[in-house]
Scaffold this motif. Sequence first.
Motif, mmCIF file in Angstrom:
data_model
loop_
_atom_site.group_PDB
_atom_site.id
_atom_site.type_symbol
_atom_site.label_atom_id
_atom_site.label_comp_id
_atom_site.label_asym_id
_atom_site.label_seq_id
_atom_site.Cartn_x
_atom_site.Cartn_y
_atom_site.Cartn_z
ATOM 1 N N PRO A 148 -28.730 17.249 47.848
ATOM 2 C CA PRO A 148 -29.343 18.335 47.076
ATOM 3 C C PRO A 148 -29.855 19.442 48.000
ATOM 4 O O PRO A 148 -30.517 19.164 48.996
ATOM 5 C CB PRO A 148 -30.507 17.633 46.357
ATOM 6 C CG PRO A 148 -30.845 16.462 47.232
ATOM 7 C CD PRO A 148 -29.566 16.040 47.905
ATOM 8 N N LYS A 149 -29.519 20.686 47.688
ATOM 9 C CA LYS A 149 -29.919 21.812 48.524
ATOM 10 C C LYS A 149 -30.207 23.047 47.673
ATOM 11 O O LYS A 149 -29.672 23.204 46.568
ATOM 12 C CB LYS A 149 -28.813 22.172 49.525
ATOM 13 C CG LYS A 149 -28.631 21.152 50.645
ATOM 14 C CD LYS A 149 -29.822 21.145 51.601
ATOM 15 C CE LYS A 149 -29.633 20.157 52.725
ATOM 16 N NZ LYS A 149 -30.809 20.110 53.619
ATOM 17 N N THR A 150 -31.047 23.931 48.198
ATOM 18 C CA THR A 150 -31.262 25.239 47.598
ATOM 19 C C THR A 150 -30.234 26.195 48.185
ATOM 20 O O THR A 150 -30.084 26.284 49.398
ATOM 21 C CB THR A 150 -32.672 25.771 47.894
ATOM 22 O OG1 THR A 150 -33.636 24.853 47.369
ATOM 23 C CG2 THR A 150 -32.885 27.139 47.264
ATOM 24 N N VAL A 151 -29.522 26.911 47.322
ATOM 25 C CA VAL A 151 -28.471 27.831 47.758
ATOM 26 C C VAL A 151 -28.906 29.261 47.438
ATOM 27 O O VAL A 151 -29.252 29.576 46.299
ATOM 28 C CB VAL A 151 -27.133 27.526 47.050
ATOM 29 C CG1 VAL A 151 -26.049 28.501 47.497
ATOM 30 C CG2 VAL A 151 -26.709 26.090 47.320
ATOM 31 N N TYR A 152 -28.884 30.138 48.453
ATOM 32 C CA TYR A 152 -29.228 31.551 48.282
ATOM 33 C C TYR A 152 -27.928 32.357 48.225
ATOM 34 O O TYR A 152 -27.068 32.238 49.100
ATOM 35 C CB TYR A 152 -30.123 32.020 49.418
ATOM 36 C CG TYR A 152 -31.418 31.254 49.471
ATOM 37 C CD1 TYR A 152 -31.541 30.115 50.266
ATOM 38 C CD2 TYR A 152 -32.496 31.631 48.685
ATOM 39 C CE1 TYR A 152 -32.715 29.378 50.279
ATOM 40 C CE2 TYR A 152 -33.670 30.901 48.707
ATOM 41 C CZ TYR A 152 -33.775 29.776 49.500
ATOM 42 O OH TYR A 152 -34.939 29.054 49.501
ATOM 43 N N ILE A 153 -27.799 33.153 47.181
ATOM 44 C CA ILE A 153 -26.556 33.862 46.889
ATOM 45 C C ILE A 153 -26.763 35.361 47.082
ATOM 46 O O ILE A 153 -27.685 35.944 46.507
ATOM 47 C CB ILE A 153 -26.096 33.578 45.448
ATOM 48 C CG1 ILE A 153 -26.044 32.056 45.198
ATOM 49 C CG2 ILE A 153 -24.759 34.221 45.156
ATOM 50 C CD1 ILE A 153 -25.962 31.689 43.734
ATOM 51 N N SER A 154 -25.900 35.997 47.878
ATOM 52 C CA SER A 154 -25.982 37.438 48.117
ATOM 53 C C SER A 154 -24.620 38.075 47.889
ATOM 54 O O SER A 154 -23.582 37.497 48.231
ATOM 55 C CB SER A 154 -26.433 37.726 49.551
ATOM 56 O OG SER A 154 -27.689 37.136 49.821
ATOM 57 N N LEU A 155 -24.632 39.283 47.316
ATOM 58 C CA LEU A 155 -23.403 40.013 47.021
ATOM 59 C C LEU A 155 -23.119 41.014 48.131
ATOM 60 O O LEU A 155 -24.025 41.693 48.621
ATOM 61 C CB LEU A 155 -23.543 40.746 45.689
ATOM 62 C CG LEU A 155 -22.295 41.410 45.101
ATOM 63 C CD1 LEU A 155 -21.316 40.348 44.626
ATOM 64 C CD2 LEU A 155 -22.692 42.319 43.945
#
Length: 325
Positions: A148-155
Amino acid sequence: MEEKNLERIHVINEMLLELAVGNFYYRIERSSNNDEVEALIMTLNMFAEEMQNANIHQRILNSSKIPLDIAQMSFVLNQTSLIQMVNANASGILSYSNDTFIGKPFTSFLENESALKWDTVIKQFYEKNLFETSTQLKFKTKEGLSIPKTVYISLFQNLKGTENWLLLTVIHHSSYKEQLDLNLKGKINNKAINFPNSKKNNLKQKVKLSYEDIRKIRTGYDRIVNNVEMEFPSLREFALELGTNEFKLKYGFKALYGITVHRFLIQERLRKAQMLIQYSDDSIKSIAYAVGFKSMPHFSRVFKKMFNYTPSDLRNYHNIKDNKL
């Protein structure tokens, strides 16, 4: 009183929703209460501040010697969520070869529940025209283990500028940081937090930091990050400028960030120099002076010690790479 608490909880819920869509600039105004709800509000405010700093700095500040949030896995996806690039850490953590990822759907490396969640998250991401957001996902390794991980999404736009791609950054939270967050969850309004001194010095005395002390030290952190080119004063003078004393600054900074003030300053200067060497046409000598170094030999020596290659090696590599494009 119950109605007032419900209003405060409602505000907390709003903040959590803001954090969920990547708004780490959201803050809840503090009150004079000294209860569990106020402690939670303080923790959320400090968490948002940490995440704001992480988005700006910690993706770049990537030394294994700093017990902070560090980028562990990175993926680049096209508009249909097919993997275009992946870093070596992801290959090692998930136990797949690098070639296995390329061209495959990102959901192929998620558990079924997370794969469905990803489809929903990314659909909302594009519908709302977001630039950044974050979500919790569970990755699956080649051996079938769940991570389980936190995923940071950038465009961002691809190199050709023809379409928008996604940068996914998975942050590893160190145990030291988790322990620090636990400390902050206590009722610390106008109370002290105790941090042990450096074990290296075997000092029995303890540093006592209030929330205000922590705020001042973080101000010092930001001042260093934003002014690496300036000649910094002595540690004592710097502490006085921040409104604290040398002892609290010295040991408090180490307790919060796992690194000394001086070493952090050098690392930030080198980090900025590395970026300028890669993405500007300025001479290496002018870059060295621009980030605060007064001696080229000293700059080259500490640069190589940190990155395992010289500034000239980095410049030559990017010149060759650019000529091939």
